[in-house]
Scaffold this active site. Structure first.
Site, PDB file in Angstrom:
ATOM      1  CB  THR A  23      -0.966   0.132   0.888  1.00  0.00           C
ATOM      2  OG1 THR A  23       0.006  -0.330   2.305  1.00  0.00           O
ATOM      3  CG2 THR A  23      -1.971  -1.239   1.319  1.00  0.00           C
ATOM      4  N   GLY A  24       2.278   1.025  -0.053  1.00  0.00           N
ATOM      5  CA  GLY A  24       3.203   2.169  -0.124  1.00  0.00           C
ATOM      6  C   GLY A  24       3.159   2.884  -1.414  1.00  0.00           C
ATOM      7  CE  LYS A  28      -1.539   3.513  -2.462  1.00  0.00           C
ATOM      8  NZ  LYS A  28      -1.937   4.362  -1.683  1.00  0.00           N
ATOM      9  CG  ASP A 190      21.447   1.986  -7.370  1.00  0.00           C
ATOM     10  OD1 ASP A 190      21.036   3.050  -8.187  1.00  0.00           O
ATOM     11  OD2 ASP A 190      22.469   2.680  -6.392  1.00  0.00           O
ATOM     12  CG  HIS A 191      15.886   4.407  -9.125  1.00  0.00           C
ATOM     13  ND1 HIS A 191      16.255   4.881  -8.110  1.00  0.00           N
ATOM     14  CD2 HIS A 191      15.504   5.332 -10.087  1.00  0.00           C
ATOM     15  CE1 HIS A 191      16.038   6.145  -7.893  1.00  0.00           C
ATOM     16  NE2 HIS A 191      15.691   6.512  -9.499  1.00  0.00           N
ATOM     17  CG  HIS A 253      20.963   6.539  -6.940  1.00  0.00           C
ATOM     18  ND1 HIS A 253      20.439   5.149  -7.049  1.00  0.00           N
ATOM     19  CD2 HIS A 253      19.874   7.267  -6.213  1.00  0.00           C
ATOM     20  CE1 HIS A 253      19.157   5.233  -6.254  1.00  0.00           C
ATOM     21  NE2 HIS A 253      19.033   6.437  -5.728  1.00  0.00           N
TER      22      HIS A 253
HETATM   23  C1  BG6 Z   1      15.974   8.122  -4.848  1.00  0.00           C
HETATM   24  C2  BG6 Z   1      16.255   8.976  -3.490  1.00  0.00           C
HETATM   25  O1  BG6 Z   1      16.760   7.059  -4.449  1.00  0.00           O
HETATM   26  O2  BG6 Z   1      16.188   8.641  -5.960  1.00  0.00           O
HETATM   27  C3  BG6 Z   1      15.442  10.159  -3.624  1.00  0.00           C
HETATM   28  O3  BG6 Z   1      15.852   8.232  -2.438  1.00  0.00           O
HETATM   29  C4  BG6 Z   1      15.576  10.838  -5.129  1.00  0.00           C
HETATM   30  O4  BG6 Z   1      15.838  11.345  -2.740  1.00  0.00           O
HETATM   31  C5  BG6 Z   1      15.669   9.844  -6.354  1.00  0.00           C
HETATM   32  O5  BG6 Z   1      14.730  11.787  -5.308  1.00  0.00           O
HETATM   33  C6  BG6 Z   1      16.031  10.490  -7.413  1.00  0.00           C
HETATM   34  O6  BG6 Z   1      15.749   9.711  -8.407  1.00  0.00           O
HETATM   35  P1  BG6 Z   1      15.493  10.035 -10.162  1.00  0.00           P
HETATM   36  O7  BG6 Z   1      15.311   8.678 -10.714  1.00  0.00           O
HETATM   37  O8  BG6 Z   1      14.305  11.021 -10.107  1.00  0.00           O
HETATM   38  O9  BG6 Z   1      16.847  10.840 -10.765  1.00  0.00           O
END
Ligand code: BG6
Length: 521
Positions: A23-24, A28, A190-191, A253
């Site tokens: 639900t977080g 979403k 790590d997106h 990142h």
């Molecule tokens: C997240 C951080 O990992 O990355 C956020 O916790 C940050 O604080 C975000 O806003 C930035 O991601 P992006 O994809 O918008 O550059």
């Protein structure tokens, strides 16, 4: 590696996806839209299920209604066919679970078993912990204790950041996870590693013969990595106060992008070969002792300012932030990778909230032409730049010097440029979820990367904690504190403006044509 295979060979196998934190916000905003896009791209096997778990009560129907809302609000793909939608959403189930309750975990296991039996699923399970980090270890241990990892089929764990708060806590969390999962079952997200252009770095470097021979300290003067945001702390003060820009962005990142740029070519394009080379970069990354930190690192906090034409408060006036908070919202640093390839080449990094522009870019600045040579007669020729644009524009360009058309002796910078529509490329989470389902951990963080990243970050955090008077301030909506510029100036460099940022005076000099007198003599 996944990205080199044709899409039709890349279907995720039959599995059950168990999502904690269902639900977080992350679920979403990112996860449901990502699952929906994967479905629409036909990247799932015929049979799969999602079990959403969180504390609050929901029926399957009310949960499914929430999913629809989230996809309508945040989805890359819109819902156009109701029949198809029904076929998608009927796979979503919900169970209320308290993370500290053995009974709840046992009940969850029973639910999963009965769903799997009903759907003839083979027992493949992916557990995604999109929840408060203090529960990561406990939840993983309870999965095992209550039998959720038993039986046939693969069992994988996806874990969100933050992975620890410092090296000691990260080690402790890892030890807990490793009591239950093998390293190759753990997918640390790590997106940034799921972003199209971050993945493209590898292709750019290793699929083009022109770059490798000049990808070192003989040709490159410096590397600049910027990830700036216009948003402030938003409603995340509870988390951000403990993390700051250093832990939130640099430890993960930014260092991941450093690794992608600086790694040696792997022996093969295989997951572990790639990760082995990435981790060597962190081994060579110069660690600063606490007393050296401030020579190379600037930390700052935003004060009141104007952002997007609106007055915005300073960090300490944001909701939930301590009035005397010493949390940094901006960092700039000069890093050195002490190996043969990179010795002497500064890697400049900067990241901040409430800055003038939302942009992530990597600039490779090549060395200047020798002074007095040919067109660099008065030493004023701009350098060649290779710019990798990660966000919001995706693309790259190479800045070259060329003759101004029709002029005699006037040189101007020209750009060879390519950019791609970012709204048609899959979102980072789309790729990363799909990779996990398929068992490809190339673009996830291995434990030794996490560990070494913390070892680099910890002395910086210690200095920030002990030397609070070194914290600087920058107005919201600006490009950060001046000392971030000084960091480069002392070696004769400057930050190159990122997409959407105004040209600073210094950059203008390079941007515009100059007449190179006497170059023909
Ligand atoms: C997240 C951080 O990992 O990355 C956020 O916790 C940050 O604080 C975000 O806003 C930035 O991601 P992006 O994809 O918008 O550059």
């Amino acid at each position: 590696m996944a990205m080199l295979e044709p899409e039709e060979n890349r279907k995720a196998p039959e599995h059950t996806f168990v999502l904690f934190g269902a639900t977080g916000d992350l679920a979403k905003r990112k996860l449901y839209p990502a699952i929906y896009s994967l479905y629409r791209r036909n990247l799932f096997a015929d049979r799969w299920l999602v079990l959403g778990v969180a504390r609050r009560p929901h029926t399957d129907e009310s949960f499914q209604a929430e999913i629809r809302k989230s996809i309508e609000m945040y989805g890359r793909m819109t819902i156009t066919d109701e029949e198809d939608w029904a076929n998608f959403v009927l796979r979503f189930h919900y169970q209320s679970v308290h993370v500290d309750s053995d009974d709840d975990f046992t009940a969850m296991n029973n639910t999963i078993i009965s769903l799997e039996q009903k759907e003839s699923l083979p027992g493949n399970r992916v557990f995604y912990l999109a929840m408060a980090p203090e529960f990561f270890g406990e939840a993983a241990l309870r999965l095992k204790k209550c039998g959720l990892l038993a039986g046939s089929g693969f069992k994988r764990l996806i874990i969100e950041k933050p992975f620890g708060h410092d090296h000691a806590s990260a080690q402790q969390l890892n030890d807990q996870l490793r009591q239950v999962f093998e390293e190759d079952q753990i997918y640390r997200i790590d997106h940034y590693l799921g972003k199209e252009m971050v993945q493209n770095i590898e292709v750019l470097r290793f699929a083009n013969s022109i770059f490798e021979p000049i990808w070192d300290n003989r040709s490159i003067a410096n590397v600049q990595i910027t990830s700036s945001e216009t948003v402030g702390v938003e409603d995340r003060a509870g988390y951000y106060e403990q993390s700051g820009a250093l832990r939130d962005m640099v430890q993960n990142h930014i260092l991941q992008m450093v690794m992608m740029i600086a790694m040696e070519p792997p022996s093969r394009l295989k997951t572990e070969a790639i990760r082995d080379e990435k981790v060597k970069v962190l081994r060579s990354l110069r660690r600063y002792k606490p007393e050296e930190v401030l020579e190379h690192v600037v930390h700052a906090q935003y004060s009141q300012g104007v952002n997007g034409g609106k007055e915005v408060p300073g960090y300490t006036d944001e909701p939930g932030v301590d009035k005397s908070s010493q949390t940094e919202t901006f960092i700039a640093a000069e890093l050195f990778i002490d190996n043969f390839r990179w010795a002497g080449v500064p890697f400049y990094i900067r990241t901040g909230k409430r800055m003038d522009t939302k942009a992530t870019e990597i600039v490779i600045q090549f060395k200047d032409m020798p002074e007095h040579l040919y067109f660099n007669h008065n030493g004023g020729l701009g350098p060649n730049l290779l710019v990798i644009r990660v966000n919001p524009v995706e693309g790259m360009y190479l800045q070259l010097n060329a003759k101004r058309p029709g002029s005699d002796g006037s040189v101007i910078p020209v750009a060879m440029e390519f950019s791609q529509e970012s709204d048609v490329t899959p979102e980072a989470y789309e790729r990363l979820l799909h990779d996990t389902m398929r068992g490809d951990s190339t673009f996830f963080t291995r434990w030794d990367e996490v560990s070494l990243a913390w070892k680099f970050v910890d002395p910086l955090a210690e200095t920030f904690r002990n030397q609070t008077d070194s914290m600087e301030s920058y107005a919201a909506g600006s490009s950060g504190p001046l000392s971030a510029d000084e960091l480069l100036k002392k070696r004769g460099f400057q930050w190159w403006p990122v997409f959407g940022q105004e040209m600073p005076a210094l950059a203008m000099e390079h941007k515009f044509a100059r007449t190179v007198e006497g170059h023909r003599s």
